[in-house]
Design a protein around this motif. Structure first.
Motif, PDB file in Angstrom:
ATOM      1  N   THR A  81       9.158 -10.340  25.538  1.00  0.00           N
ATOM      2  CA  THR A  81       9.174  -8.895  25.721  1.00  0.00           C
ATOM      3  C   THR A  81      10.131  -8.310  24.689  1.00  0.00           C
ATOM      4  O   THR A  81      10.641  -9.040  23.824  1.00  0.00           O
ATOM      5  N   THR A  82      10.403  -7.022  24.777  1.00  0.00           N
ATOM      6  CA  THR A  82      11.337  -6.431  23.808  1.00  0.00           C
ATOM      7  C   THR A  82      12.764  -6.918  23.996  1.00  0.00           C
ATOM      8  O   THR A  82      13.564  -6.851  23.067  1.00  0.00           O
ATOM      9  N   ASP A  83      13.090  -7.427  25.194  1.00  0.00           N
ATOM     10  CA  ASP A  83      14.478  -7.816  25.430  1.00  0.00           C
ATOM     11  C   ASP A  83      14.627  -9.171  26.138  1.00  0.00           C
ATOM     12  O   ASP A  83      15.705  -9.505  26.612  1.00  0.00           O
ATOM     13  N   GLY A  84      13.545  -9.950  26.201  1.00  0.00           N
ATOM     14  CA  GLY A  84      13.653 -11.233  26.885  1.00  0.00           C
ATOM     15  C   GLY A  84      12.300 -11.884  27.046  1.00  0.00           C
ATOM     16  O   GLY A  84      11.483 -11.894  26.108  1.00  0.00           O
ATOM     17  N   PHE A  85      12.053 -12.395  28.246  1.00  0.00           N
ATOM     18  CA  PHE A  85      10.814 -13.120  28.507  1.00  0.00           C
ATOM     19  C   PHE A  85      10.324 -12.828  29.921  1.00  0.00           C
ATOM     20  O   PHE A  85      11.106 -12.496  30.812  1.00  0.00           O
ATOM     21  N   VAL A  86       9.009 -12.969  30.101  1.00  0.00           N
ATOM     22  CA  VAL A  86       8.425 -12.950  31.439  1.00  0.00           C
ATOM     23  C   VAL A  86       7.515 -14.164  31.581  1.00  0.00           C
ATOM     24  O   VAL A  86       6.978 -14.684  30.593  1.00  0.00           O
ATOM     25  N   MET A  87       7.362 -14.609  32.817  1.00  0.00           N
ATOM     26  CA  MET A  87       6.400 -15.656  33.144  1.00  0.00           C
ATOM     27  C   MET A  87       5.204 -15.006  33.818  1.00  0.00           C
ATOM     28  O   MET A  87       5.381 -14.222  34.767  1.00  0.00           O
ATOM     29  N   VAL A  88       4.010 -15.306  33.338  1.00  0.00           N
ATOM     30  CA  VAL A  88       2.767 -14.781  33.903  1.00  0.00           C
ATOM     31  C   VAL A  88       1.898 -15.984  34.273  1.00  0.00           C
ATOM     32  O   VAL A  88       1.697 -16.886  33.448  1.00  0.00           O
ATOM     33  N   ALA A  89       1.393 -16.016  35.489  1.00  0.00           N
ATOM     34  CA  ALA A  89       0.627 -17.171  35.965  1.00  0.00           C
ATOM     35  C   ALA A  89      -0.667 -16.717  36.645  1.00  0.00           C
ATOM     36  O   ALA A  89      -0.786 -16.779  37.872  1.00  0.00           O
ATOM     37  N   PRO A  90      -1.652 -16.270  35.870  1.00  0.00           N
ATOM     38  CA  PRO A  90      -2.926 -15.806  36.451  1.00  0.00           C
ATOM     39  C   PRO A  90      -3.861 -16.982  36.733  1.00  0.00           C
ATOM     40  O   PRO A  90      -4.861 -17.189  36.050  1.00  0.00           O
ATOM     41  N   THR A  91      -3.561 -17.767  37.741  1.00  0.00           N
ATOM     42  CA  THR A  91      -4.259 -19.039  37.929  1.00  0.00           C
ATOM     43  C   THR A  91      -5.602 -18.919  38.634  1.00  0.00           C
ATOM     44  O   THR A  91      -6.493 -19.736  38.411  1.00  0.00           O
ATOM     45  N   SER A  92      -5.758 -17.940  39.508  1.00  0.00           N
ATOM     46  CA  SER A  92      -7.022 -17.814  40.243  1.00  0.00           C
ATOM     47  C   SER A  92      -7.930 -16.795  39.557  1.00  0.00           C
ATOM     48  O   SER A  92      -7.467 -15.960  38.763  1.00  0.00           O
TER      49      SER A  92
ATOM     50  N   ARG B 174      -9.202 -14.168  40.827  1.00  0.00           N
ATOM     51  CA  ARG B 174      -8.730 -12.841  41.197  1.00  0.00           C
ATOM     52  C   ARG B 174      -7.499 -12.454  40.384  1.00  0.00           C
ATOM     53  O   ARG B 174      -7.378 -11.308  39.920  1.00  0.00           O
ATOM     54  N   ASN B 175      -6.583 -13.412  40.181  1.00  0.00           N
ATOM     55  CA  ASN B 175      -5.400 -13.132  39.365  1.00  0.00           C
ATOM     56  C   ASN B 175      -5.801 -12.707  37.953  1.00  0.00           C
ATOM     57  O   ASN B 175      -5.197 -11.801  37.366  1.00  0.00           O
ATOM     58  N   PHE B 176      -6.815 -13.368  37.398  1.00  0.00           N
ATOM     59  CA  PHE B 176      -7.264 -13.021  36.043  1.00  0.00           C
ATOM     60  C   PHE B 176      -7.801 -11.600  35.996  1.00  0.00           C
ATOM     61  O   PHE B 176      -7.493 -10.842  35.069  1.00  0.00           O
ATOM     62  N   GLU B 177      -8.583 -11.225  36.990  1.00  0.00           N
ATOM     63  CA  GLU B 177      -9.096  -9.856  37.037  1.00  0.00           C
ATOM     64  C   GLU B 177      -7.948  -8.853  37.135  1.00  0.00           C
ATOM     65  O   GLU B 177      -7.967  -7.803  36.468  1.00  0.00           O
ATOM     66  N   GLN B 178      -6.964  -9.171  37.963  1.00  0.00           N
ATOM     67  CA  GLN B 178      -5.803  -8.287  38.090  1.00  0.00           C
ATOM     68  C   GLN B 178      -5.061  -8.176  36.767  1.00  0.00           C
ATOM     69  O   GLN B 178      -4.585  -7.096  36.392  1.00  0.00           O
ATOM     70  N   LEU B 179      -4.969  -9.290  36.041  1.00  0.00           N
ATOM     71  CA  LEU B 179      -4.283  -9.279  34.747  1.00  0.00           C
ATOM     72  C   LEU B 179      -5.016  -8.375  33.759  1.00  0.00           C
ATOM     73  O   LEU B 179      -4.385  -7.584  33.041  1.00  0.00           O
ATOM     74  N   THR B 180      -6.320  -8.472  33.715  1.00  0.00           N
ATOM     75  CA  THR B 180      -7.059  -7.635  32.763  1.00  0.00           C
ATOM     76  C   THR B 180      -6.856  -6.157  33.050  1.00  0.00           C
ATOM     77  O   THR B 180      -6.780  -5.335  32.124  1.00  0.00           O
ATOM     78  N   ASP B 181      -6.771  -5.800  34.315  1.00  0.00           N
ATOM     79  CA  ASP B 181      -6.505  -4.398  34.673  1.00  0.00           C
ATOM     80  C   ASP B 181      -5.092  -4.005  34.268  1.00  0.00           C
ATOM     81  O   ASP B 181      -4.860  -2.896  33.756  1.00  0.00           O
ATOM     82  N   ALA B 182      -4.111  -4.910  34.520  1.00  0.00           N
ATOM     83  CA  ALA B 182      -2.709  -4.580  34.247  1.00  0.00           C
ATOM     84  C   ALA B 182      -2.473  -4.323  32.768  1.00  0.00           C
ATOM     85  O   ALA B 182      -1.710  -3.420  32.396  1.00  0.00           O
ATOM     86  N   VAL B 183      -3.126  -5.093  31.892  1.00  0.00           N
ATOM     87  CA  VAL B 183      -2.868  -4.954  30.459  1.00  0.00           C
ATOM     88  C   VAL B 183      -3.885  -4.030  29.781  1.00  0.00           C
ATOM     89  O   VAL B 183      -3.831  -3.835  28.559  1.00  0.00           O
ATOM     90  N   GLY B 184      -4.806  -3.487  30.586  1.00  0.00           N
ATOM     91  CA  GLY B 184      -5.761  -2.525  30.041  1.00  0.00           C
ATOM     92  C   GLY B 184      -6.883  -3.133  29.229  1.00  0.00           C
ATOM     93  O   GLY B 184      -7.397  -2.492  28.294  1.00  0.00           O
ATOM     94  N   HIS B 185      -7.286  -4.349  29.567  1.00  0.00           N
ATOM     95  CA  HIS B 185      -8.384  -5.003  28.846  1.00  0.00           C
ATOM     96  C   HIS B 185      -9.403  -5.571  29.830  1.00  0.00           C
ATOM     97  O   HIS B 185      -9.628  -6.794  29.886  1.00  0.00           O
ATOM     98  N   PRO B 186     -10.084  -4.722  30.572  1.00  0.00           N
ATOM     99  CA  PRO B 186     -11.093  -5.225  31.520  1.00  0.00           C
ATOM    100  C   PRO B 186     -12.249  -5.941  30.822  1.00  0.00           C
ATOM    101  O   PRO B 186     -12.946  -6.738  31.444  1.00  0.00           O
ATOM    102  N   GLU B 187     -12.449  -5.700  29.518  1.00  0.00           N
ATOM    103  CA  GLU B 187     -13.551  -6.355  28.795  1.00  0.00           C
ATOM    104  C   GLU B 187     -13.335  -7.873  28.670  1.00  0.00           C
ATOM    105  O   GLU B 187     -14.291  -8.619  28.397  1.00  0.00           O
ATOM    106  N   TRP B 188     -12.085  -8.331  28.894  1.00  0.00           N
ATOM    107  CA  TRP B 188     -11.839  -9.775  28.831  1.00  0.00           C
ATOM    108  C   TRP B 188     -12.648 -10.528  29.896  1.00  0.00           C
ATOM    109  O   TRP B 188     -12.933 -11.715  29.743  1.00  0.00           O
ATOM    110  N   ARG B 189     -13.017  -9.837  30.963  1.00  0.00           N
ATOM    111  CA  ARG B 189     -13.767 -10.516  32.024  1.00  0.00           C
ATOM    112  C   ARG B 189     -15.126 -11.000  31.529  1.00  0.00           C
ATOM    113  O   ARG B 189     -15.672 -11.972  32.057  1.00  0.00           O
ATOM    114  N   ASP B 190     -15.674 -10.305  30.521  1.00  0.00           N
ATOM    115  CA  ASP B 190     -16.981 -10.687  29.978  1.00  0.00           C
ATOM    116  C   ASP B 190     -16.873 -11.500  28.702  1.00  0.00           C
ATOM    117  O   ASP B 190     -17.892 -11.878  28.114  1.00  0.00           O
ATOM    118  N   ASP B 191     -15.655 -11.764  28.275  1.00  0.00           N
ATOM    119  CA  ASP B 191     -15.450 -12.573  27.075  1.00  0.00           C
ATOM    120  C   ASP B 191     -15.822 -14.019  27.390  1.00  0.00           C
ATOM    121  O   ASP B 191     -15.321 -14.603  28.360  1.00  0.00           O
TER     122      ASP B 191
END
Length: 372
Positions: free
Chosen positions: A216-227, A229-246
């Motif tokens: 990040t701009t000042d450190g690190f984050v851990m992201v674990a979209p393992t399921s 549903r988690n992946f779908e939530q991730l695509t919404d959070a980062v504003g890339h819903p098109e990743w679901r069809d990639d």
């Protein structure tokens, strides 16, 4: 550390724990952080215990331990195999005095086997267990040697297993009326933690996914979209819903195969936020995530404060915070007790209350150098 950790957990649940120390005292008493010669490290490991200092090289000191064993439920020792036998305080000897005794021996490699007598501290056990090499392999060639080691996982894990085994032995004793000997191997505790890796070594399966810190701009984050549903939530959070069809990310298999690519794309997004803001945005959408915190930050964590994860205790150097057990019980008090004994500070009271010694006998033990 393993034995003190196990007995600290027992003390947290209300056990009367007596720490038998040499006349010089547990070496951890001299470990920093020190305040007015009082070790906060020692206090953390030994809160709630009484201390008696005895010369176990003397027959009188050994006799006192044997007299105490007749009145107590459990012995925990953390020496190399054979040391307690040389003292004359091995299981067979003490069980003859107290057949109900539960005797727990924690050692690096266990009481049997070709390495049983080898000296072993936690960092040595980490190396021998495969843990350090696994962690190096997981860095994907970014390092050329195992990481430096300062967190004694083997001690904590060995002590925790000892704590659990002691509870089981106590319950079994209630059913059978018999005590028993418990042999805890720190090496086996570490190997038992390597669940996937044990199977991977037999069947050569690649580890996917690997969990990687994202900048990040000042450190690190851990992201674990393992399921899924988690992946779908991730695509919404980062504003890339098109990743679901990639096609690279359409199924779990696809995502695992292209995990590094996915995390690289997510890191392009996290690089635009502070760790706090990235975590908040991801969490708002239900993505499993967490920012990387320092221990100083953890001490002020609102979640841990709400849980009562820390207790404030006092020793000779003043107040300090220590961790409470990570579990809460509706019918039992499980928390650090506010007592840190000075070296041998409880010895006279212990001898009076448990063994009925009078002042003259206690003074004689002190004069002869048996009692510290």
């Amino acid at each position: 550390m393993a034995g003190p950790y196990a007995t600290r957990m027992l003390a947290d649940l209300g056990a009367d724990v007596v720490k038998i120390e040499s006349l010089e005292g547990d070496q951890v008493r001299a470990r920093p952080p020190l305040r007015d010669d009082a070790s906060a490290y020692f206090a953390h490991l030994n809160a709630g215990k009484r201390s008696i200092a005895l010369d176990l090289k003397s027959s009188e000191g050994v006799a006192i331990v044997k007299d105490l064993v007749a009145r107590f439920d459990i012995v925990v020792e953390n020496f190399r195999p054979g040391v307690m036998r040389r003292f004359g305080l091995d299981y067979e000897t003490l069980a003859a005095i107290n057949p109900n005794l539960i005797y727990c021996a924690i050692s690096g490699y266990g009481q049997t086997g070709p390495k049983a007598l080898a000296p072993a501290y936690a960092p040595v056990v980490h190396a021998a267990s495969g843990f350090d090499m696994v962690m190096m392999d997981y860095q994907n060639g970014a390092v050329d040697r195992p990481a430096n080691n300062g967190i004694f996982i083997a001690d904590v894990l060995g002590g925790t297993h000892a704590f659990g085994a002691i509870q089981t032995a106590l319950y079994q004793r209630e059913r059978t009326g018999r005590g028993q000997f418990i042999d805890v191997s720190m090496l086996e505790a570490m190997v038992g933690m390597l669940v996937f890796e044990t199977q991977q070594a037999q069947f050569n399966a690649p580890r996917r996914p690997l969990y990687t810190p994202l900048r990040t701009t000042d450190g690190f984050v851990m992201v674990a979209p393992t399921s899924p549903r988690n992946f779908e939530q991730l695509t919404d959070a980062v504003g890339h819903p098109e990743w679901r069809d990639d096609p690279r990310f359409r199924t779990n298999v696809d995502r695992n195969r292209n995990w590094d690519v996915l995390l690289g794309l997510v890191e392009e997004w996290t690089l635009g936020f502070s760790s706090v803001d990235a975590e908040a945005q991801l969490a708002k959408h239900g993505v499993p995530c967490g920012r990387y915190c320092s221990v100083a930050e953890v001490l002020e964590d609102p979640q841990l404060e709400a849980r009562g994860a820390f207790a404030t205790i006092c020793d000779g150097g003043g107040e300090l915070r220590v961790t409470n057990p990570p579990f809460r019980m509706s019918g039992s008090r499980a928390e650090a007790r506010n007592h840190v004994s000075t070296l041998g500070g409880d010895g006279p009271d212990l001898l009076r209350a448990e063994l009925g010694m009078d002042e003259a006998a206690i003074a004689g033990l002190r004069a002869s150098g048996v009692l510290g």
